[in-house]
Scaffold this active site. Structure first.
Site, PDB file in Angstrom:
ATOM      1  N   LYS A   9      -0.543  58.680  77.988  1.00 56.71           N
ATOM      2  CA  LYS A   9       0.524  58.126  77.159  1.00 56.71           C
ATOM      3  C   LYS A   9       1.805  58.978  77.279  1.00 56.71           C
ATOM      4  O   LYS A   9       1.775  60.089  77.829  1.00 56.71           O
ATOM      5  CB  LYS A   9       0.020  58.010  75.711  1.00 56.71           C
ATOM      6  CG  LYS A   9      -1.179  57.029  75.588  1.00 56.71           C
ATOM      7  CD  LYS A   9      -1.614  56.797  74.143  1.00 56.71           C
ATOM      8  CE  LYS A   9      -2.794  55.811  74.094  1.00 56.71           C
ATOM      9  NZ  LYS A   9      -3.149  55.422  72.697  1.00 56.71           N
ATOM     10  N   TYR A  49      -2.072  45.380  74.811  1.00 51.35           N
ATOM     11  CA  TYR A  49      -2.700  45.634  73.511  1.00 51.35           C
ATOM     12  C   TYR A  49      -2.807  44.372  72.654  1.00 51.35           C
ATOM     13  O   TYR A  49      -2.867  44.463  71.422  1.00 51.35           O
ATOM     14  CB  TYR A  49      -1.921  46.709  72.748  1.00 51.35           C
ATOM     15  CG  TYR A  49      -2.188  48.130  73.209  1.00 51.35           C
ATOM     16  CD1 TYR A  49      -3.453  48.709  73.060  1.00 51.35           C
ATOM     17  CD2 TYR A  49      -1.181  48.916  73.762  1.00 51.35           C
ATOM     18  CE1 TYR A  49      -3.695  50.012  73.455  1.00 51.35           C
ATOM     19  CE2 TYR A  49      -1.416  50.234  74.169  1.00 51.35           C
ATOM     20  CZ  TYR A  49      -2.678  50.773  74.006  1.00 51.35           C
ATOM     21  OH  TYR A  49      -2.921  52.069  74.388  1.00 51.35           O
ATOM     22  N   PHE A  57      -0.326  48.617  62.763  1.00 43.83           N
ATOM     23  CA  PHE A  57       0.241  49.659  63.612  1.00 43.83           C
ATOM     24  C   PHE A  57       0.793  49.119  64.934  1.00 43.83           C
ATOM     25  O   PHE A  57       1.286  49.885  65.762  1.00 43.83           O
ATOM     26  CB  PHE A  57      -0.797  50.753  63.887  1.00 43.83           C
ATOM     27  CG  PHE A  57      -2.056  50.269  64.581  1.00 43.83           C
ATOM     28  CD1 PHE A  57      -2.095  50.062  65.953  1.00 43.83           C
ATOM     29  CD2 PHE A  57      -3.209  50.031  63.844  1.00 43.83           C
ATOM     30  CE1 PHE A  57      -3.244  49.622  66.580  1.00 43.83           C
ATOM     31  CE2 PHE A  57      -4.374  49.583  64.472  1.00 43.83           C
ATOM     32  CZ  PHE A  57      -4.381  49.383  65.851  1.00 43.83           C
ATOM     33  N   ARG A  85     -14.613  57.788  77.751  1.00 49.16           N
ATOM     34  CA  ARG A  85     -14.490  57.670  76.288  1.00 49.16           C
ATOM     35  C   ARG A  85     -14.918  58.996  75.622  1.00 49.16           C
ATOM     36  O   ARG A  85     -14.273  59.463  74.672  1.00 49.16           O
ATOM     37  CB  ARG A  85     -15.343  56.517  75.748  1.00 49.16           C
ATOM     38  CG  ARG A  85     -14.920  55.127  76.217  1.00 49.16           C
ATOM     39  CD  ARG A  85     -13.677  54.590  75.577  1.00 49.16           C
ATOM     40  NE  ARG A  85     -13.792  54.321  74.159  1.00 49.16           N
ATOM     41  CZ  ARG A  85     -12.826  53.762  73.433  1.00 49.16           C
ATOM     42  NH1 ARG A  85     -11.667  53.425  74.000  1.00 49.16           N
ATOM     43  NH2 ARG A  85     -12.987  53.531  72.157  1.00 49.16           N
ATOM     44  N   THR A  91     -10.637  58.234  68.493  1.00 49.08           N
ATOM     45  CA  THR A  91      -9.284  57.664  68.387  1.00 49.08           C
ATOM     46  C   THR A  91      -8.400  58.509  67.469  1.00 49.08           C
ATOM     47  O   THR A  91      -7.249  58.794  67.795  1.00 49.08           O
ATOM     48  CB  THR A  91      -9.377  56.220  67.844  1.00 49.08           C
ATOM     49  OG1 THR A  91     -10.242  55.471  68.696  1.00 49.08           O
ATOM     50  CG2 THR A  91      -8.013  55.554  67.789  1.00 49.08           C
ATOM     51  N   ARG A 102      -8.352  64.634  73.278  1.00 45.14           N
ATOM     52  CA  ARG A 102      -7.640  64.392  72.022  1.00 45.14           C
ATOM     53  C   ARG A 102      -7.761  65.580  71.068  1.00 45.14           C
ATOM     54  O   ARG A 102      -6.796  65.911  70.361  1.00 45.14           O
ATOM     55  CB  ARG A 102      -8.138  63.089  71.388  1.00 45.14           C
ATOM     56  CG  ARG A 102      -7.592  61.843  72.117  1.00 45.14           C
ATOM     57  CD  ARG A 102      -8.322  60.584  71.773  1.00 45.14           C
ATOM     58  NE  ARG A 102      -7.620  59.371  72.236  1.00 45.14           N
ATOM     59  CZ  ARG A 102      -8.151  58.157  72.209  1.00 45.14           C
ATOM     60  NH1 ARG A 102      -9.391  57.968  71.750  1.00 45.14           N
ATOM     61  NH2 ARG A 102      -7.468  57.118  72.642  1.00 45.14           N
ATOM     62  N   ASN A 112      -2.161  59.602  70.499  1.00 43.66           N
ATOM     63  CA  ASN A 112      -3.404  60.280  70.877  1.00 43.66           C
ATOM     64  C   ASN A 112      -3.582  60.492  72.379  1.00 43.66           C
ATOM     65  O   ASN A 112      -4.703  60.641  72.861  1.00 43.66           O
ATOM     66  CB  ASN A 112      -4.609  59.576  70.244  1.00 43.66           C
ATOM     67  CG  ASN A 112      -4.698  58.113  70.627  1.00 43.66           C
ATOM     68  OD1 ASN A 112      -3.958  57.657  71.486  1.00 43.66           O
ATOM     69  ND2 ASN A 112      -5.618  57.398  70.004  1.00 43.66           N
ATOM     70  N   HIS A 115      -5.391  56.645  76.751  1.00 39.98           N
ATOM     71  CA  HIS A 115      -6.130  55.389  76.560  1.00 39.98           C
ATOM     72  C   HIS A 115      -7.291  55.390  77.529  1.00 39.98           C
ATOM     73  O   HIS A 115      -7.173  55.906  78.636  1.00 39.98           O
ATOM     74  CB  HIS A 115      -5.238  54.183  76.883  1.00 39.98           C
ATOM     75  CG  HIS A 115      -6.031  52.910  77.034  1.00 39.98           C
ATOM     76  ND1 HIS A 115      -6.348  52.114  75.955  1.00 39.98           N
ATOM     77  CD2 HIS A 115      -6.623  52.344  78.126  1.00 39.98           C
ATOM     78  CE1 HIS A 115      -7.084  51.093  76.387  1.00 39.98           C
ATOM     79  NE2 HIS A 115      -7.268  51.213  77.702  1.00 39.98           N
ATOM     80  N   GLU A 126      -8.421  45.358  82.402  1.00 38.86           N
ATOM     81  CA  GLU A 126      -7.305  46.303  82.284  1.00 38.86           C
ATOM     82  C   GLU A 126      -6.840  46.812  83.649  1.00 38.86           C
ATOM     83  O   GLU A 126      -5.642  47.006  83.874  1.00 38.86           O
ATOM     84  CB  GLU A 126      -7.715  47.466  81.381  1.00 38.86           C
ATOM     85  CG  GLU A 126      -7.913  47.024  79.932  1.00 38.86           C
ATOM     86  CD  GLU A 126      -8.363  48.149  79.012  1.00 38.86           C
ATOM     87  OE1 GLU A 126      -8.570  49.296  79.484  1.00 38.86           O
ATOM     88  OE2 GLU A 126      -8.513  47.881  77.799  1.00 38.86           O
TER      89      GLU A 126
HETATM   90  N1  UDP Z   1      -3.951  53.090  66.704  1.00 34.97           N
HETATM   91  C1  UDP Z   1      -3.134  53.479  65.647  1.00 34.97           C
HETATM   92  N2  UDP Z   1      -3.621  53.429  64.368  1.00 34.97           N
HETATM   93  C2  UDP Z   1      -4.894  53.009  64.098  1.00 34.97           C
HETATM   94  C3  UDP Z   1      -5.719  52.617  65.161  1.00 34.97           C
HETATM   95  C4  UDP Z   1      -5.226  52.671  66.456  1.00 34.97           C
HETATM   96  O1  UDP Z   1      -1.990  53.875  65.879  1.00 34.97           O
HETATM   97  O2  UDP Z   1      -5.274  52.987  62.922  1.00 34.97           O
HETATM   98  C5  UDP Z   1      -3.455  53.151  68.070  1.00 34.97           C
HETATM   99  C6  UDP Z   1      -3.972  54.373  68.812  1.00 34.97           C
HETATM  100  O3  UDP Z   1      -2.945  54.855  69.663  1.00 34.97           O
HETATM  101  C7  UDP Z   1      -5.114  53.826  69.619  1.00 34.97           C
HETATM  102  C8  UDP Z   1      -4.605  52.431  69.969  1.00 34.97           C
HETATM  103  O4  UDP Z   1      -3.891  52.010  68.815  1.00 34.97           O
HETATM  104  O5  UDP Z   1      -5.392  54.617  70.760  1.00 34.97           O
HETATM  105  C9  UDP Z   1      -5.670  51.419  70.294  1.00 34.97           C
HETATM  106  O6  UDP Z   1      -6.627  51.412  69.242  1.00 34.97           O
HETATM  107  P1  UDP Z   1      -8.184  51.407  69.551  1.00 34.97           P
HETATM  108  O7  UDP Z   1      -8.897  51.142  68.279  1.00 34.97           O
HETATM  109  O8  UDP Z   1      -8.473  50.491  70.695  1.00 34.97           O
HETATM  110  O9  UDP Z   1      -8.482  52.930  69.964  1.00 34.97           O
HETATM  111  P2  UDP Z   1      -8.874  53.618  71.366  1.00 34.97           P
HETATM  112  O10 UDP Z   1      -9.687  52.625  72.127  1.00 34.97           O
HETATM  113  O11 UDP Z   1      -7.576  53.978  72.057  1.00 34.97           O
HETATM  114  O12 UDP Z   1      -9.631  54.858  71.002  1.00 34.97           O
HETATM  115 MG    MG Z   2      -9.301  50.667  72.564  1.00 34.92          MG
END
Ligand code: UDP
Ligand code: MG
Length: 146
Positions: A9, A49, A57, A85, A91, A102, A112, A115, A126
């Site tokens: 990011k 997204y 958000f 992951r 996250t 992270r 964070n 991705h 993707e």
């Molecule tokens: N995100 C956020 N607030 C939240 C949840 C997610 O800003 O409460 C953002 C965060 O940058 C995250 C992205 O949205 O990486 C995608 O969310 P996801 O639940 O898919 O998390 P990831 O797969 O990236 O761990």
């Molecule tokens: Mg995700």
């Protein structure tokens, strides 16, 4: 073998940790099969997204993801989806385990740093979202052969 899509990011690029992050993946025998650095458009971020578009958000997420260049990265290796992951961590970085990207670098959930795809099906979608088939190259790094 699996493929997965990683995005470093904008804060990871601004923080000059592109190499640190990619090194972690290469040390875990995840090979880079495609890579590009650029600033994505709002339309691209919104499409990528789309599953989150009803979430509160979403606007901030799109703002952040278009705030500077990102690195788009396709990785290939054993159990690549689950491995990355785990290596990225939770996250919310407050919940991320020590040793994860992270935990080490992310200031908060919204920023964070990385991705990664959450399933093999997501990974296929993707990777195809960002790369053409002829931009992906499969190979086995010689350093993997012990
Ligand atoms: N995100 C956020 N607030 C939240 C949840 C997610 O800003 O409460 C953002 C965060 O940058 C995250 C992205 O949205 O990486 C995608 O969310 P996801 O639940 O898919 O998390 P990831 O797969 O990236 O761990
Ligand atoms: Mg995700």
């Amino acid at each position: 073998m699996q493929n997965t899509l990683v995005i470093i990011k904008p804060n990871g690029v601004r923080g000059a940790i592109i190499g640190e992050i990619i090194a972690r993946f290469e040390k875990s025998r995840l090979a880079v099969s495609a890579i590009r650095l650029r600033t994505i458009t709002r339309a691209e971020a919104e499409g990528f997204y789309a599953e989150h578009k009803e979430r509160g958000f979403f606007g901030e997420l799109v703002d952040f993801m278009t705030s500077g260049p990102v690195v788009l990265l396709a990785l290939r290796g054993e159990k690549a989806v689950e491995a990355v992951r785990h290596m990225n961590g939770a996250t919310n970085p407050a919940n991320a385990l020590p040793g994860t990207i992270r935990f080490d670098f992310a200031p908060n959930t919204g920023e964070n740093v990385v991705h990664s795809s959450d399933s093999a099906e997501s990974a296929a979608r993707e990777i195809a979202y960002w790369f053409k088939a002829d931009e992906l190259t499969e190979y086995t790094p010689a350093s993997y052969v012990l």
